[in-house]
Enzyme design. Structure first.
Site, PDB file in Angstrom:
ATOM      1  N   ASP A 119       0.790  -1.145   0.027  1.00 14.29           N
ATOM      2  CA  ASP A 119       0.008  -0.081   0.063  1.00 14.29           C
ATOM      3  C   ASP A 119       0.790   1.134   0.007  1.00 14.29           C
ATOM      4  O   ASP A 119       0.351   2.311  -0.201  1.00 14.29           O
ATOM      5  CB  ASP A 119      -1.066  -0.079   1.030  1.00 14.29           C
ATOM      6  CG  ASP A 119      -0.473  -0.123   2.486  1.00 14.29           C
ATOM      7  OD1 ASP A 119       0.592   0.771   2.938  1.00 14.29           O
ATOM      8  OD2 ASP A 119      -0.534  -1.097   3.530  1.00 14.29           O
ATOM      9  N   ASP A 165       6.327  -5.657   6.729  1.00 15.99           N
ATOM     10  CA  ASP A 165       4.980  -5.220   6.517  1.00 15.99           C
ATOM     11  C   ASP A 165       4.276  -6.141   5.916  1.00 15.99           C
ATOM     12  O   ASP A 165       3.851  -5.982   4.591  1.00 15.99           O
ATOM     13  CB  ASP A 165       5.305  -3.779   5.851  1.00 15.99           C
ATOM     14  CG  ASP A 165       3.748  -3.054   5.815  1.00 15.99           C
ATOM     15  OD1 ASP A 165       2.844  -3.912   6.602  1.00 15.99           O
ATOM     16  OD2 ASP A 165       3.566  -2.186   5.558  1.00 15.99           O
TER      17      ASP A 165
END
Length: 279
Positions: A83, A154
């Site tokens: 993202d 992440d």
């Protein structure tokens, strides 16, 4: 408008909204929604990943304890993070000269750029940023020794394409590619919704690095809303001691993270976790 839910162990975590995109890639099922409360959001394999109004508590907590405390922060590796939010927070630090982001699913990057552009923000066009669509596990295994100042993981929950991010060999490579004075950090699940996985991760990272500590905060849209990030270093718990100059440059623009918040988050270890980690 309807409810979009993530069911988890007899509980549903949902937002009221509408579907914007629903498709399967070579790696996972991707859903993009627009919600009334949190704006556009992303699910992978039916699990909440991020939303426009819920991303900063997660990304600030993962990034700034590491980048404010490492000896140097010239070279950064982000594994996952499609993202763009982790890269965006890293690149707020002017000392960063180069950031490699290795994301396995390029379609996730494309959809986030289109539907959640504010999360990655200026990171996507920053000349210091290098995106590689590929396997972050293989990247860590093949990277030279001592090639990064900070390594950030992440990744999504330990299933599907993220499963290999949660094992000893991967963590050993992350330690190997850290420079002296470097810091490693990873999201480490909810101590309530994923208690066994969380405890196993913290124990394993401590074994590999010698020093590691979980830090606790919140991401309300995630299962239980209670989340954790685990930090490690090979030369002592330097991640607990932010450098004042770095703090002063970024703290005023943070929504959640501050030096004071970080101190409390590292101390906020619930009794049942402390007993399990320190028998």
């Amino acid at each position: 408008m309807s409810w979009i839910d993530e069911p988890h162990q007899g509980v549903r975590y949902g937002l009221r909204g509408e579907l914007l995109v629903e498709e399967s890639t070579a790696f996972q099922h991707v859903t993009v929604i627009h919600s009334e409360r949190y704006g556009n959001g992303l699910l992978l394999d039916g699990c909440w990943m991020t939303a426009e109004a819920q991303e900063r508590p997660y990304h600030e907590a993962l990034v700034h304890p590491a980048l404010c405390s490492a000896h140097a922060i010239e070279r950064i590796l982000v594994i996952g993070g499609g993202d763009g939010g982790t890269a965006r927070e890293c690149l707020r630090h002017s000392e960063v000269q180069h950031l490699d982001m290795v994301e396995i699913d390029g379609r996730v990057v494309e959809l986030c750029k289109e539907h959640l552009p504010g999360i990655g923000g200026a990171a996507w066009t920053d000349p210091r940023f290098q995106l590689t669509v590929g396997d972050g596990i293989a990247w860590a295994a093949e990277a030279p020794d001592a090639s990064y100042d900070v390594v950030l993981v992440d990744g999504s929950d330990p299933a599907g394409p993220a499963e290999g991010l949660f094992n000893r060999r991967f963590f050993q490579h992350c330690r190997r590619i850290l420079r002296r004075g470097g810091v490693f950090a990873t999201q480490s699940e909810s101590p309530e919704a994923f208690r066994a996985v969380h405890l196993a991760m913290v124990r394993l990272i401590r074994e590999v690095f010698g020093h590691a500590d979980p830090m606790y905060g919140w991401v309300p849209m995630y299962p239980s809303g209670w989340w954790s990030w685990t930090f490690a270093a090979v030369d002592g718990p330097r991640y607990r001691s932010p450098k004042a100059k770095r703090v002063s440059r970024i703290a005023s623009d943070c929504e959640v993270w501050s030096e004071r918040w970080q101190q409390g988050a590292f101390l906020a270890v619930p009794a049942f976790i402390e007993r399990d980690l320190n028998p």
